[in-house]
Design a protein around this motif. Structure first.
Motif, PDB file in Angstrom:
ATOM      1  N   PHE A 236       0.806  -1.220   0.000  1.00 36.39           N
ATOM      2  CA  PHE A 236       0.000   0.000   0.000  1.00 36.39           C
ATOM      3  C   PHE A 236       0.843   1.276   0.000  1.00 36.39           C
ATOM      4  N   ALA A 237       2.140   1.143   0.251  1.00 36.51           N
ATOM      5  CA  ALA A 237       2.986   2.317   0.502  1.00 36.51           C
ATOM      6  C   ALA A 237       2.969   3.318  -0.651  1.00 36.51           C
ATOM      7  N   LYS A 238       3.163   2.842  -1.859  1.00 37.86           N
ATOM      8  CA  LYS A 238       3.383   3.768  -2.971  1.00 37.86           C
ATOM      9  C   LYS A 238       2.063   4.254  -3.571  1.00 37.86           C
ATOM     10  N   GLY A 239       1.169   3.326  -3.880  1.00 39.87           N
ATOM     11  CA  GLY A 239      -0.072   3.709  -4.556  1.00 39.87           C
ATOM     12  C   GLY A 239      -1.039   4.486  -3.677  1.00 39.87           C
ATOM     13  N   PHE A 240      -0.960   4.276  -2.364  1.00 40.95           N
ATOM     14  CA  PHE A 240      -1.913   4.930  -1.454  1.00 40.95           C
ATOM     15  C   PHE A 240      -1.209   5.894  -0.492  1.00 40.95           C
ATOM     16  N   ALA A 241       0.048   6.204  -0.770  1.00 36.85           N
ATOM     17  CA  ALA A 241       0.819   7.105   0.106  1.00 36.85           C
ATOM     18  C   ALA A 241       0.742   6.637   1.559  1.00 36.85           C
TER      19      ALA A 241
END
Ligand code: GLU
Length: 399
Positions: A236-241
């Protein structure tokens, strides 16, 4: 006096996190550093996801140990996501939720590797792949892409690197650090090689899938015959900040998922309960904020490309995904400001940190010693100022 283990002594520190720590040290001293080292969205986690976590706390139901591989409803939502977005059919028992995609990869390496087993790594590669393979007592074997072919290693190179000890292959697409994206045709060619060697697994790191400027993201596990041969890594880190929430996951054949669950049960018990509830909220909502962020990265990419390629001695490919540039700066090797001589990409980054107060990461950490990595997950204003400062610092080197 105690002593450190050989394992820790021999392990490289994560170069991305080390450079981020250096930038923080400078900032703590009051120096205005522009940090382009860490691959971290400058956006905040969307509000509805924050609300999901708050609601979970208020409900008071999520304070005990979660199941080791993750809450069942979250794993079901991940199964739905794989079906909906990636055309992959998994069941909840194929999913393991971990403390970031980094722990997912660590679990996989410890689950698959015996000492001296080889893992073929498409280079340039994300810093932690080689460290995690070595930690699991495996041996990374690198196949190199070059700037001329958009940093993509080929199916032919892959075939040539396979030995009887090859256990797995790992790549990221969109790629950290090069921003390259494998096309369906290229992935099919890789899949054909893998299918000719029945004991080899492929680890497809798809953490940047939503930051993809080509029209499509292709998942290796969706290709014919590849479901049982692929471990899909995402998070979830990159796509959902959501970098700080630390939620990653794998979709994998049941035997791999079971091994990873066993490993995780001994190391972290499970992933943070509240972070899992936030992740579930992310999957239950539409991708509007994700798409908005991706649009902003695309604009910054175009802006930074023009500015970077305008700098003397910078050779950059146009990234198709993720939020990094990975220019070749070897032009500067041997140049000096009369005081410091730039011998390599690490010196180059240190010079720019000291002189321009801009933090970047040496390409050596990603297997490409002529390059540096610049993250453009930063505001347009900071990016413009950073390039201006870099240009001024480089003009002090003998040209
Ligand atoms: N994946 C990000 C990066 O490459 C986060 C830092 C890390 O864990 O290495 O910068």
């Amino acid at each position: 006096m105690g002593t450190l283990s050989d394992r820790i002594n021999n392990m490289e520190e994560s170069a991305t996190l080390a450079m981020a720590a250096k930038a923080r040290e400078f900032k703590a001293k009051g120096i205005d550093v522009i940090s382009l080292s860490l691959g971290e969205p400058d956006f905040k986690t969307p509000v509805h996801i924050q609300e999901g976590a708050k609601k979970a706390i208020d409900e008071g139901k999520y304070f005990s140990y979660p199941p080791v591989p993750g809450y069942l409803d979250l794993r079901e939502a991940i199964v739905d996501k794989f079906k909906r977005e990636n055309d992959i059919v998994y069941k909840p028992e194929n999913i393991v939720v971990s403390n970031g995609a980094k722990q997912s990869i660590a679990n996989v390496m410890f689950t698959l590797l015996n000492p001296e087993d080889e893992v073929i790594v498409f280079s340039p590669y994300w810093v932690s792949y080689s460290a995690l393979i070595s930690l699991a007592e495996g041996k990374p074997v690198f196949i190199e892409g070059s700037i001329e072919n958009d940093f993509k290693a080929s199916a032919e190179q892959l075939e040539a690197a396979i030995t009887p000890r090859t256990k797995a292959i790992i790549y990221s697409s969109p790629c950290n650090p090069s921003g390259s994206v494998f096309s369906k045709k290229e992935l099919e060619a890789i899949a054909e090689v893998v299918k000719r060697h029945e004991d080899i697994m492929i680890i497809a790191d798809e953490i940047y899938e939503h930051i993809n400027y080509t029209d499509t993201h292709v998942s290796m596990a969706s290709l014919p015959g590849m479901l049982e041969r692929t471990i899909t890594v995402n998070g979830f880190a990159k796509g959902f900040a959501m970098t700080g929430w630390r939620v990653g996951y794998i979709g994998a054949p049941t035997w791999v998922a079971k091994g990873c669950t066993k490993m995780q049960g001994q190391v972290t018990s499970a992933n943070c309960s509240i972070a899992q509830r936030a992740a579930l909220t992310a999957l239950e909502s539409d991708l509007g904020p994700t798409k908005e962020m991706a649009k902003a990265y695309a604009q910054r990419r175009d802006m930074v490309y023009d500015m970077l390629t305008g700098l003397q001695g910078f050779k950059a490919n146009m990234p198709q995904g993720a939020f990094y540039f990975f220019p070749d700066i070897s032009y500067y090797f041997g140049k000096s400001n009369g005081d410091i001589t730039i011998e390599n990409a690490t010196d180059f980054c240190m010079y720019l940190l000291e002189e321009a107060h801009v933090s970047l990461v040496t390409g050596a950490a990603f297997g490409a010693p002529n390059c540096i990595r610049l993250s453009y997950a930063a505001s347009e204003e900071n990016l413009k100022e950073a390039i201006k400062r870099i240009a001024a610092a480089l003009s002090k080197l003998d040209q």
